[in-house]
Design a protein around this motif. Structure first.
Motif, PDB file in Angstrom:
ATOM      1  N   LEU A 112      32.852  36.082   2.637  1.00  0.00           N
ATOM      2  CA  LEU A 112      33.301  35.796   3.999  1.00  0.00           C
ATOM      3  C   LEU A 112      33.629  34.315   4.145  1.00  0.00           C
ATOM      4  CD1 LEU A 112      30.752  37.955   6.011  1.00  0.00           C
ATOM      5  CD2 LEU A 112      33.125  38.483   5.524  1.00  0.00           C
ATOM      6  N   VAL A 141      26.119  46.852   3.784  1.00  0.00           N
ATOM      7  CA  VAL A 141      25.844  45.565   4.433  1.00  0.00           C
ATOM      8  C   VAL A 141      25.316  45.750   5.862  1.00  0.00           C
ATOM      9  CG1 VAL A 141      26.926  43.422   5.238  1.00  0.00           C
ATOM     10  CG2 VAL A 141      27.650  44.415   3.081  1.00  0.00           C
ATOM     11  N   CYS A 159      24.613  52.886   8.762  1.00  0.00           N
ATOM     12  CA  CYS A 159      25.984  52.674   8.273  1.00  0.00           C
ATOM     13  C   CYS A 159      25.985  51.990   6.905  1.00  0.00           C
ATOM     14  CB  CYS A 159      26.785  51.821   9.262  1.00  0.00           C
ATOM     15  SG  CYS A 159      27.253  52.741  10.719  1.00  0.00           S
ATOM     16  N   TYR A 203      38.086  42.652  22.328  1.00  0.00           N
ATOM     17  CA  TYR A 203      36.897  43.452  22.009  1.00  0.00           C
ATOM     18  C   TYR A 203      36.389  43.128  20.597  1.00  0.00           C
ATOM     19  CZ  TYR A 203      36.865  46.362  26.170  1.00  0.00           C
ATOM     20  OH  TYR A 203      36.753  46.800  27.468  1.00  0.00           O
ATOM     21  N   ILE A 251      35.247  33.054   8.016  1.00  0.00           N
ATOM     22  CA  ILE A 251      34.795  34.022   9.032  1.00  0.00           C
ATOM     23  C   ILE A 251      33.359  33.712   9.447  1.00  0.00           C
ATOM     24  CG2 ILE A 251      34.476  36.476   9.532  1.00  0.00           C
ATOM     25  CD1 ILE A 251      37.392  35.761   9.044  1.00  0.00           C
ATOM     26  N   LYS A 302      26.935  35.019   3.390  1.00  0.00           N
ATOM     27  CA  LYS A 302      28.381  34.994   3.639  1.00  0.00           C
ATOM     28  C   LYS A 302      29.143  34.690   2.355  1.00  0.00           C
ATOM     29  CE  LYS A 302      29.177  33.610   8.420  1.00  0.00           C
ATOM     30  NZ  LYS A 302      29.682  32.474   9.219  1.00  0.00           N
ATOM     31  N   ALA A 350      32.672  41.290  19.566  1.00  0.00           N
ATOM     32  CA  ALA A 350      31.699  41.922  18.661  1.00  0.00           C
ATOM     33  C   ALA A 350      31.653  41.204  17.304  1.00  0.00           C
ATOM     34  CB  ALA A 350      32.077  43.387  18.455  1.00  0.00           C
ATOM     35  N   ASP A 351      32.443  40.123  17.153  1.00  0.00           N
ATOM     36  CA  ASP A 351      32.557  39.412  15.866  1.00  0.00           C
ATOM     37  C   ASP A 351      32.853  40.429  14.752  1.00  0.00           C
ATOM     38  OD1 ASP A 351      32.629  37.291  14.206  1.00  0.00           O
ATOM     39  OD2 ASP A 351      30.502  36.823  14.253  1.00  0.00           O
ATOM     40  N   LEU A 352      33.752  41.340  15.079  1.00  0.00           N
ATOM     41  CA  LEU A 352      33.981  42.498  14.216  1.00  0.00           C
ATOM     42  C   LEU A 352      34.629  42.168  12.873  1.00  0.00           C
ATOM     43  CD1 LEU A 352      33.800  45.584  13.967  1.00  0.00           C
ATOM     44  CD2 LEU A 352      36.040  45.731  15.004  1.00  0.00           C
ATOM     45  N   LYS A 405      34.121  39.898  10.808  1.00  0.00           N
ATOM     46  CA  LYS A 405      33.103  39.584   9.804  1.00  0.00           C
ATOM     47  C   LYS A 405      32.548  40.888   9.206  1.00  0.00           C
ATOM     48  CE  LYS A 405      29.570  36.854  11.120  1.00  0.00           C
ATOM     49  NZ  LYS A 405      28.259  36.300  11.282  1.00  0.00           N
ATOM     50  N   TYR A 406      32.246  41.839  10.089  1.00  0.00           N
ATOM     51  CA  TYR A 406      31.688  43.110   9.614  1.00  0.00           C
ATOM     52  C   TYR A 406      32.725  43.887   8.803  1.00  0.00           C
ATOM     53  CZ  TYR A 406      29.374  47.619   9.554  1.00  0.00           C
ATOM     54  OH  TYR A 406      28.789  48.795   9.135  1.00  0.00           O
ATOM     55  N   ASP A 425      24.641  39.661  13.414  1.00  0.00           N
ATOM     56  CA  ASP A 425      25.404  39.323  14.616  1.00  0.00           C
ATOM     57  C   ASP A 425      26.789  39.938  14.660  1.00  0.00           C
ATOM     58  OD1 ASP A 425      26.269  37.932  12.457  1.00  0.00           O
ATOM     59  OD2 ASP A 425      26.427  35.986  13.447  1.00  0.00           O
ATOM     60  N   SER A 426      27.032  40.945  13.850  1.00  0.00           N
ATOM     61  CA  SER A 426      28.387  41.487  13.815  1.00  0.00           C
ATOM     62  C   SER A 426      28.360  42.991  13.557  1.00  0.00           C
ATOM     63  CB  SER A 426      29.147  40.770  12.697  1.00  0.00           C
ATOM     64  OG  SER A 426      30.343  41.420  12.418  1.00  0.00           O
ATOM     65  N   PHE A 427      29.068  43.724  14.392  1.00  0.00           N
ATOM     66  CA  PHE A 427      29.150  45.177  14.219  1.00  0.00           C
ATOM     67  C   PHE A 427      30.316  45.686  15.061  1.00  0.00           C
ATOM     68  CE2 PHE A 427      27.196  49.572  14.596  1.00  0.00           C
ATOM     69  CZ  PHE A 427      27.309  49.854  13.246  1.00  0.00           C
ATOM     70  N   PHE A 428      30.446  47.010  15.135  1.00  0.00           N
ATOM     71  CA  PHE A 428      31.532  47.587  15.922  1.00  0.00           C
ATOM     72  C   PHE A 428      31.361  47.256  17.407  1.00  0.00           C
ATOM     73  CE2 PHE A 428      31.610  50.537  12.244  1.00  0.00           C
ATOM     74  CZ  PHE A 428      32.915  50.308  11.867  1.00  0.00           C
ATOM     75  N   SER A 429      32.479  47.402  18.125  1.00  0.00           N
ATOM     76  CA  SER A 429      32.461  47.124  19.556  1.00  0.00           C
ATOM     77  C   SER A 429      31.413  47.994  20.264  1.00  0.00           C
ATOM     78  CB  SER A 429      33.848  47.420  20.124  1.00  0.00           C
ATOM     79  OG  SER A 429      33.805  47.393  21.504  1.00  0.00           O
ATOM     80  N   PRO A 430      30.683  47.423  21.222  1.00  0.00           N
ATOM     81  CA  PRO A 430      29.631  48.194  21.902  1.00  0.00           C
ATOM     82  C   PRO A 430      30.133  49.362  22.738  1.00  0.00           C
ATOM     83  CG  PRO A 430      29.865  46.010  22.853  1.00  0.00           C
ATOM     84  CD  PRO A 430      30.727  46.032  21.642  1.00  0.00           C
ATOM     85  N   LEU A 443      24.776  43.085   9.009  1.00  0.00           N
ATOM     86  CA  LEU A 443      24.880  41.708   9.489  1.00  0.00           C
ATOM     87  C   LEU A 443      24.222  41.640  10.858  1.00  0.00           C
ATOM     88  CD1 LEU A 443      28.589  40.988   8.491  1.00  0.00           C
ATOM     89  CD2 LEU A 443      26.550  40.231   7.302  1.00  0.00           C
ATOM     90  N   LEU A 495      35.199  42.833   7.114  1.00  0.00           N
ATOM     91  CA  LEU A 495      35.466  42.238   5.798  1.00  0.00           C
ATOM     92  C   LEU A 495      34.304  42.415   4.826  1.00  0.00           C
ATOM     93  CD1 LEU A 495      37.351  39.029   6.923  1.00  0.00           C
ATOM     94  CD2 LEU A 495      38.295  40.945   5.645  1.00  0.00           C
ATOM     95  N   SER A 496      33.160  42.798   5.336  1.00  0.00           N
ATOM     96  CA  SER A 496      32.037  43.096   4.432  1.00  0.00           C
ATOM     97  C   SER A 496      32.110  44.558   3.963  1.00  0.00           C
ATOM     98  CB  SER A 496      30.703  42.809   5.116  1.00  0.00           C
ATOM     99  OG  SER A 496      30.453  43.778   6.105  1.00  0.00           O
ATOM    100  N   LEU A 497      32.994  45.337   4.576  1.00  0.00           N
ATOM    101  CA  LEU A 497      33.246  46.717   4.138  1.00  0.00           C
ATOM    102  C   LEU A 497      34.414  46.663   3.137  1.00  0.00           C
ATOM    103  CD1 LEU A 497      33.223  48.515   7.645  1.00  0.00           C
ATOM    104  CD2 LEU A 497      31.287  48.013   6.184  1.00  0.00           C
TER     105      LEU A 497
END
Lengths: 224, 284
Positions: free
Chosen positions: B52, B80, B142, A64, A224, B47, A68-70, A72-73, B84-89, B82, A75-77
């Motif tokens: 990153l 931030v 967020c 999962y 990443i 990045k 979602a490429d999570l 990356k997100y 193409d990147s966020f929490f799981s849908p 991004l 690590l930005s937090l």
């Protein structure tokens, strides 16, 4: 500490997505354990069933995250790579541990209800602990592969690497027996089984520490 | 002048792409728009700023400190988005609130839920059932609900309808209005920057080809539309770039008052960012 809690919670939410499957499987296993306990008074099989089916589910949380490429997100937090890897290992461990614990409890209760008694509790617990250690080995071999190649690309390696390790260990053991057959004669298997919880405890600690260090190093050097 | 973000001579070399000598200075209270074609180096820059990825040369300072040595508290002051990147849908907005509360010590739950209501975001549905615009609203929320001082936004207006784009522009303008906060945003919807950015940086093929204050674009740059025969009368040294489109020539001039002096009969108009980008990248 709060960050780790949040990361664990995030992985836990993944399970909510297939709670229907989990409940259905749990009922199916309870049924199988009930049938099985008519013939057996040990609670090992049911416990191992729970461990393998539910305990190894934690890999799906990687899937999962990957979709979602999570990472990356995250690590930005204000979250570090160390916290991400640590939380994954905690999740994998807790998931396996809770699965076998629930498995033992459910099987134990069912066996008591059906048979009115359980066999040697100590031996059953030892077998469960050995099974738990085997699953720990598989999971600890899988996680670095996932960090290196990803869930999809690392699927093959996740099977090959532990299999290769077991194969090499087998060859090493066979060679040892060929060269020093007296070792086999001197081994008291019953004694080994008796002290197996201690051996398993040490192995579990070793598996998790070594695997964590490898995964962390891979993740640290990953763009990443 | 105090800067919330400084990118100094950032260089990153790939086998087939080179990001070269990128310099960005983002003062407090200002918004910089980073624009360019897909693959021009915007995301690599973002990045690198967010640590990153590693970079080969250069220095990145956030709040005056090397971005690689920021403490957790300092990183909490960055928001931030991004693309193409966020929490799981499978998560919903309540789940996200619980997670963010654990990740940020100053997560403003009240503001989060007030804005959820204002944006009319359903709180019981998983993200996978949201439109791309709705998802972007959550991402933006967020990024700002922990009261950061620096926003780094990768395509924050992607997939949004014009009404929400307007709302978000307002939100960002309010964010910097205290004179302490700043925003660095990439976008390919250049019209958003017309109302938002104080400074615009064009990146093309890994190089900055233009770094200019928005006011300067309005006051110094001009576009002249010409037919073929009129175009032939213009000297090459009097314009920066030219581009032929549907039998008409578009020329970019700077400074426009000098061009106007030389060619008083020609009409010079203000360029929009899209035209500027097109002429700088595709023009001759």
């Amino acid at each position: 500490m709060n960050t780790i809690k949040g990361l664990l919670l995030k992985d836990l939410y993944v399970f909510r997505n297939f709670k229907g499957n989990i409940i259905f499987s749990a009922f199916m296993f309870i049924f199988l354990i009930t049938i099985g306990s008519i013939r057996m008074d040990m609670f090992t099989v049911g416990s191992i069933l729970f461990l393998i089916f539910f305990g190894m589910n934690s890999i799906s949380s990687f899937s999962y995250d990957e979709n979602a490429d999570l990472d990356k997100y995250l690590l930005s937090l204000p979250i570090t790579k160390k916290e991400i890897v640590l939380s994954k290992y905690l999740f994998v461990f807790l998931n396996s541990f809770i699965s076998i614990l629930v498995g033992i409890l459910v099987s134990f209760i069912i066996t008591i209800l059906v048979k009115g008694k359980v066999g040697n509790i100590g031996d059953s617990l030892r077998i469960c602990f050995i099974a738990f250690t085997s699953v720990s080995f598989l999971m600890c071999a899988n996680v670095p592969c996932i960090y290196k190649w990803g869930v999809e690309k690392g699927r093959m390696q996740s099977v090959i690497i532990p299999a290769l390790f077991i194969f090499l260990l087998g060859i090493f053991g066979s060679l040892l027996l060929l060269l020093f057959p007296q070792i086999y004669l001197n081994i008291d298997l019953l004694y080994v089984f008796k002290i197996s919880p201690y051996i398993c405890l040490i192995l579990n600690i070793l598996f998790y520490i070594i695997s964590y260090l490898i995964s962390y190093k891979i993740f640290l050097n990953k763009s990443i | 002048m105090e800067y919330n973000l400084e990118v100094i001579n950032l260089t990153k070399n790939y086998q087939d792409f080179h990001l070269q000598q990128i310099n960005i200075k983002l003062p407090k209270g200002k918004i910089i728009g980073l624009i360019g074609e897909n693959g021009s180096g915007k995301t690599t820059t973002i990045k690198s700023i967010l640590n990153l990825m590693t970079y080969d040369k250069g220095n990145i300072k956030i709040f005056g400190k090397d971005s690689r040595n920021l403490t957790k508290q300092e990183r909490e002051k960055i928001g931030v988005v991004l693309d193409d990147s966020f929490f799981s849908p499978i998560l919903n907005v309540n789940d996200i609130n619980k997670l963010m509360k654990d990740f940020y010590s100053n997560w403003n739950e009240k503001f989060y839920y007030e804005t959820i209501k204002k944006f009319k975001i359903p709180d019981n549905k998983p993200l996978k059932e949201f439109s791309s615009g709705m998802k972007m609203k959550i991402k933006v929320l967020c990024a700002i609900a922990h009261e950061p001082k620096l926003l780094i936004l990768d395509e924050p207006t992607n997939g949004l309808d014009p009404i929400f784009r307007y709302e978000i522009v307002e939100l960002f303008n309010n964010f910097v209005s205290n004179g302490e906060n700043s925003i660095l945003m990439t976008t390919h919807i250049t019209s958003d920057l017309e109302h938002l950015a104080d400074e615009v940086i064009f990146i093309n093929d890994g190089n900055i080809i233009l770094d200019v204050l928005k006011d300067k674009i309005d006051s110094e740059y001009g576009i002249v539309e010409l037919l073929e025969n009129n175009f032939n009368n213009i000297k090459k040294e009097d314009y920066l770039k030219c581009l032929k489109y549907k039998n008409e020539w578009y020329i970019l001039v700077n400074p426009k008052y000098e061009f106007q002096k030389k060619y008083p009969k020609l009409k010079v108009r203000k360029p929009n960012l899209e035209e500027l980008m097109l002429l700088l990248v595709k023009g001759e």
